[in-house]
Structure formats: structure tokens, C-alpha cells
Design a protein around this motif. Structure first.
Motif, PDB file in Angstrom:
ATOM      1  N   PRO A  60       0.832  -1.216   0.000  1.00 41.20           N
ATOM      2  CA  PRO A  60       0.000   0.000   0.000  1.00 41.20           C
ATOM      3  C   PRO A  60       0.864   1.262   0.000  1.00 41.20           C
ATOM      4  O   PRO A  60       1.949   1.284   0.579  1.00 41.20           O
ATOM      5  N   LEU A  61       0.367   2.285  -0.668  1.00 43.09           N
ATOM      6  CA  LEU A  61       1.015   3.588  -0.640  1.00 43.09           C
ATOM      7  C   LEU A  61       0.326   4.411   0.440  1.00 43.09           C
ATOM      8  O   LEU A  61      -0.843   4.772   0.314  1.00 43.09           O
ATOM      9  N   ILE A  62       1.051   4.680   1.520  1.00 40.24           N
ATOM     10  CA  ILE A  62       0.520   5.407   2.675  1.00 40.24           C
ATOM     11  C   ILE A  62       1.391   6.642   2.874  1.00 40.24           C
ATOM     12  O   ILE A  62       2.621   6.517   2.957  1.00 40.24           O
ATOM     13  N   PRO A  63       0.777   7.832   2.945  1.00 38.50           N
ATOM     14  CA  PRO A  63       1.586   9.036   3.096  1.00 38.50           C
ATOM     15  C   PRO A  63       2.557   8.942   4.266  1.00 38.50           C
ATOM     16  O   PRO A  63       2.184   8.516   5.365  1.00 38.50           O
ATOM     17  N   TYR A  64       3.801   9.307   4.001  1.00 33.13           N
ATOM     18  CA  TYR A  64       4.867   9.412   5.010  1.00 33.13           C
ATOM     19  C   TYR A  64       5.280   8.073   5.613  1.00 33.13           C
ATOM     20  O   TYR A  64       5.909   8.042   6.658  1.00 33.13           O
ATOM     21  N   GLN A  65       4.949   6.969   4.927  1.00 36.17           N
ATOM     22  CA  GLN A  65       5.402   5.654   5.380  1.00 36.17           C
ATOM     23  C   GLN A  65       6.223   5.006   4.277  1.00 36.17           C
ATOM     24  O   GLN A  65       5.778   4.893   3.138  1.00 36.17           O
ATOM     25  N   GLN A  66       7.407   4.568   4.656  1.00 38.88           N
ATOM     26  CA  GLN A  66       8.335   3.957   3.709  1.00 38.88           C
ATOM     27  C   GLN A  66       7.742   2.680   3.126  1.00 38.88           C
ATOM     28  O   GLN A  66       7.164   1.858   3.847  1.00 38.88           O
ATOM     29  N   LEU A  67       7.901   2.509   1.812  1.00 39.51           N
ATOM     30  CA  LEU A  67       7.480   1.272   1.169  1.00 39.51           C
ATOM     31  C   LEU A  67       8.367   0.121   1.645  1.00 39.51           C
ATOM     32  O   LEU A  67       9.564   0.298   1.839  1.00 39.51           O
ATOM     33  N   TRP A  68       7.774  -1.019   1.830  1.00 38.40           N
ATOM     34  CA  TRP A  68       8.468  -2.254   2.204  1.00 38.40           C
ATOM     35  C   TRP A  68       9.274  -2.101   3.485  1.00 38.40           C
ATOM     36  O   TRP A  68      10.271  -2.791   3.699  1.00 38.40           O
ATOM     37  N   ARG A  69       8.822  -1.254   4.370  1.00 38.89           N
ATOM     38  CA  ARG A  69       9.533  -1.004   5.631  1.00 38.89           C
ATOM     39  C   ARG A  69       9.658  -2.301   6.430  1.00 38.89           C
ATOM     40  O   ARG A  69       8.677  -3.011   6.646  1.00 38.89           O
ATOM     41  N   GLY A  70      10.864  -2.594   6.847  1.00 36.39           N
ATOM     42  CA  GLY A  70      11.114  -3.771   7.672  1.00 36.39           C
ATOM     43  C   GLY A  70      11.189  -5.077   6.896  1.00 36.39           C
ATOM     44  O   GLY A  70      11.407  -6.121   7.499  1.00 36.39           O
ATOM     45  N   LEU A  71      11.013  -5.027   5.581  1.00 34.65           N
ATOM     46  CA  LEU A  71      11.087  -6.254   4.789  1.00 34.65           C
ATOM     47  C   LEU A  71      12.482  -6.424   4.213  1.00 34.65           C
ATOM     48  O   LEU A  71      13.100  -5.451   3.769  1.00 34.65           O
ATOM     49  N   ASN A  72      12.956  -7.634   4.211  1.00 29.18           N
ATOM     50  CA  ASN A  72      14.247  -7.958   3.633  1.00 29.18           C
ATOM     51  C   ASN A  72      14.022  -9.061   2.614  1.00 29.18           C
ATOM     52  O   ASN A  72      14.224 -10.238   2.901  1.00 29.18           O
ATOM     53  N   ILE A  73      13.552  -8.644   1.438  1.00 26.83           N
ATOM     54  CA  ILE A  73      13.214  -9.595   0.385  1.00 26.83           C
ATOM     55  C   ILE A  73      14.122  -9.337  -0.806  1.00 26.83           C
ATOM     56  O   ILE A  73      14.223  -8.199  -1.290  1.00 26.83           O
ATOM     57  N   LEU A  74      14.787 -10.381  -1.256  1.00 31.46           N
ATOM     58  CA  LEU A  74      15.679 -10.273  -2.398  1.00 31.46           C
ATOM     59  C   LEU A  74      14.929  -9.687  -3.589  1.00 31.46           C
ATOM     60  O   LEU A  74      13.845 -10.146  -3.933  1.00 31.46           O
ATOM     61  N   GLY A  75      15.499  -8.646  -4.177  1.00 27.06           N
ATOM     62  CA  GLY A  75      14.905  -8.024  -5.351  1.00 27.06           C
ATOM     63  C   GLY A  75      14.223  -6.697  -5.085  1.00 27.06           C
ATOM     64  O   GLY A  75      14.038  -5.906  -5.999  1.00 27.06           O
ATOM     65  N   LEU A  76      13.828  -6.435  -3.821  1.00 27.45           N
ATOM     66  CA  LEU A  76      13.241  -5.133  -3.504  1.00 27.45           C
ATOM     67  C   LEU A  76      14.320  -4.065  -3.616  1.00 27.45           C
ATOM     68  O   LEU A  76      15.489  -4.322  -3.319  1.00 27.45           O
ATOM     69  N   PRO A  77      13.938  -2.856  -4.015  1.00 28.95           N
ATOM     70  CA  PRO A  77      14.941  -1.788  -4.091  1.00 28.95           C
ATOM     71  C   PRO A  77      15.604  -1.544  -2.736  1.00 28.95           C
ATOM     72  O   PRO A  77      14.933  -1.552  -1.694  1.00 28.95           O
ATOM     73  N   ALA A  78      16.902  -1.328  -2.750  1.00 32.46           N
ATOM     74  CA  ALA A  78      17.623  -1.004  -1.519  1.00 32.46           C
ATOM     75  C   ALA A  78      17.328   0.431  -1.093  1.00 32.46           C
ATOM     76  O   ALA A  78      17.410   0.763   0.086  1.00 32.46           O
ATOM     77  N   GLU A  79      16.970   1.263  -2.061  1.00 32.69           N
ATOM     78  CA  GLU A  79      16.669   2.658  -1.772  1.00 32.69           C
ATOM     79  C   GLU A  79      15.373   2.762  -0.975  1.00 32.69           C
ATOM     80  O   GLU A  79      14.466   1.962  -1.115  1.00 32.69           O
ATOM     81  N   ARG A  80      15.299   3.780  -0.150  1.00 32.51           N
ATOM     82  CA  ARG A  80      14.117   4.021   0.667  1.00 32.51           C
ATOM     83  C   ARG A  80      13.173   4.927  -0.114  1.00 32.51           C
ATOM     84  O   ARG A  80      13.584   5.990  -0.592  1.00 32.51           O
ATOM     85  N   ILE A  81      11.925   4.501  -0.223  1.00 29.68           N
ATOM     86  CA  ILE A  81      10.930   5.209  -1.033  1.00 29.68           C
ATOM     87  C   ILE A  81       9.722   5.485  -0.154  1.00 29.68           C
ATOM     88  O   ILE A  81       9.263   4.600   0.582  1.00 29.68           O
ATOM     89  N   MET A  82       9.201   6.725  -0.247  1.00 26.55           N
ATOM     90  CA  MET A  82       8.100   7.122   0.622  1.00 26.55           C
ATOM     91  C   MET A  82       7.164   8.075  -0.121  1.00 26.55           C
ATOM     92  O   MET A  82       7.639   9.020  -0.755  1.00 26.55           O
ATOM     93  N   PRO A  83       5.851   7.870  -0.028  1.00 27.65           N
ATOM     94  CA  PRO A  83       4.913   8.894  -0.506  1.00 27.65           C
ATOM     95  C   PRO A  83       5.045  10.129   0.384  1.00 27.65           C
ATOM     96  O   PRO A  83       4.850  10.044   1.595  1.00 27.65           O
ATOM     97  N   LEU A  84       5.414  11.261  -0.206  1.00 27.31           N
ATOM     98  CA  LEU A  84       5.809  12.429   0.579  1.00 27.31           C
ATOM     99  C   LEU A  84       5.246  13.714  -0.012  1.00 27.31           C
ATOM    100  O   LEU A  84       5.351  13.950  -1.214  1.00 27.31           O
ATOM    101  N   ASP A  85       4.662  14.523   0.840  1.00 29.69           N
ATOM    102  CA  ASP A  85       4.338  15.913   0.528  1.00 29.69           C
ATOM    103  C   ASP A  85       5.394  16.734   1.249  1.00 29.69           C
ATOM    104  O   ASP A  85       5.413  16.777   2.483  1.00 29.69           O
TER     105      ASP A  85
END
Length: 121
Positions: A60-85
Motif C-alpha cells: 500500500p502507498l501510505i503518506p509518510y510511510q516507507q514502502l516495504w519497511r522492515g522487509l528484507n526480500i531479495l529483489g526489492l529496491p535497496a533505496e528508501r521510497i516514501m509517498p511524501l508531501d
């Protein structure tokens, strides 16, 4: 709280939902599928390898919450991505605010730790 850096963004076109697009982050391309759940009134994203092999489905895309937070799954981007205003005014993520006031930011500056730890609060 104020944002101290200009971020890179993943451009999302809510009027085209659902759609799949190749997106490269950190030089690595993945297939991103963006969808709007009309019943639940939320966006979510699926991510897959370029051959279509699913990596993660239904984030889910939730404002101000990092995508895939706390997940360590091979293939997910290493970069931190967040819906942000960046003005921290918008709290609702819907077709009228996505990519208008709330954008998918790639958080790659040392000062972004405050955003990640506080969820934008």
C-alpha cells in the motif's frame, strides 16, 4: 518538520491506473504495477523482475510511510521510497493528490533519517 533536501521522485500517473512501467532506481530496472482500489480507497504497487517474476505484491502507498519497511526480500529496491508531501500539508493520498502534492520520493540523503524515523510527523 521541514525537508532539507530536494529528492528524486518516481513519476506516477494516477489517471492511467492500473498500469505497469519499467522504473530504474540505483541503475536497476524493475517492473512496477500501480493500482487504485476503488472500494478500499487506496493505492498499491506490485514490483517484479524484468522477466515478470513477482518480487512483492500489494504494497500500500501510505503518506509518510516507507514502502516495504522492515522487509528484507531479495529483489526489492535497496533505496528508501516514501509517498511524501514536502510541505507536510496533505494527509490524504487519492487520485487528486498523488503526483500533485504527494509524490513518491527516493530518500537518499543523511537528513532523511528523521523522515523515516518519524513517518513525516
Amino acid at each position: 518538520m521541514s525537508v532539507k533536501y530536494q529528492h528524486d521522485y518516481i513519476e506516477v500517473e494516477p489517471e492511467d491506473f492500473p498500469y505497469t512501467e519499467e522504473i530504474a532506481i540505483g541503475g536497476i530496472s524493475k517492473l512496477w504495477t500501480f493500482q487504485w482500489n476503488e472500494v478500499g480507497q487506496f493505492f498499491h504497487v506490485d514490483i517484479a523482475e524484468m522477466d515478470g517474476t513477482s518480487i512483492y505484491h500489494g504494497e500500500p502507498l501510505i503518506p509518510y510511510q516507507q514502502l516495504w519497511r522492515g522487509l528484507n526480500i531479495l529483489g526489492l529496491p535497496a533505496e528508501r521510497i516514501m509517498p511524501l508531501d514536502e510541505a507536510f500539508q496533505e494527509q490524504v493520498l487519492d487520485p487528486s493528490t498523488l503526483n500533485a502534492t504527494i509524490r513518491l520520493a527516493v530518500l537518499d540523503h543523511p537528513g532523511d533519517e528523521e523522515l523515516l524515523n518519524n513517518g513525516g510527523a
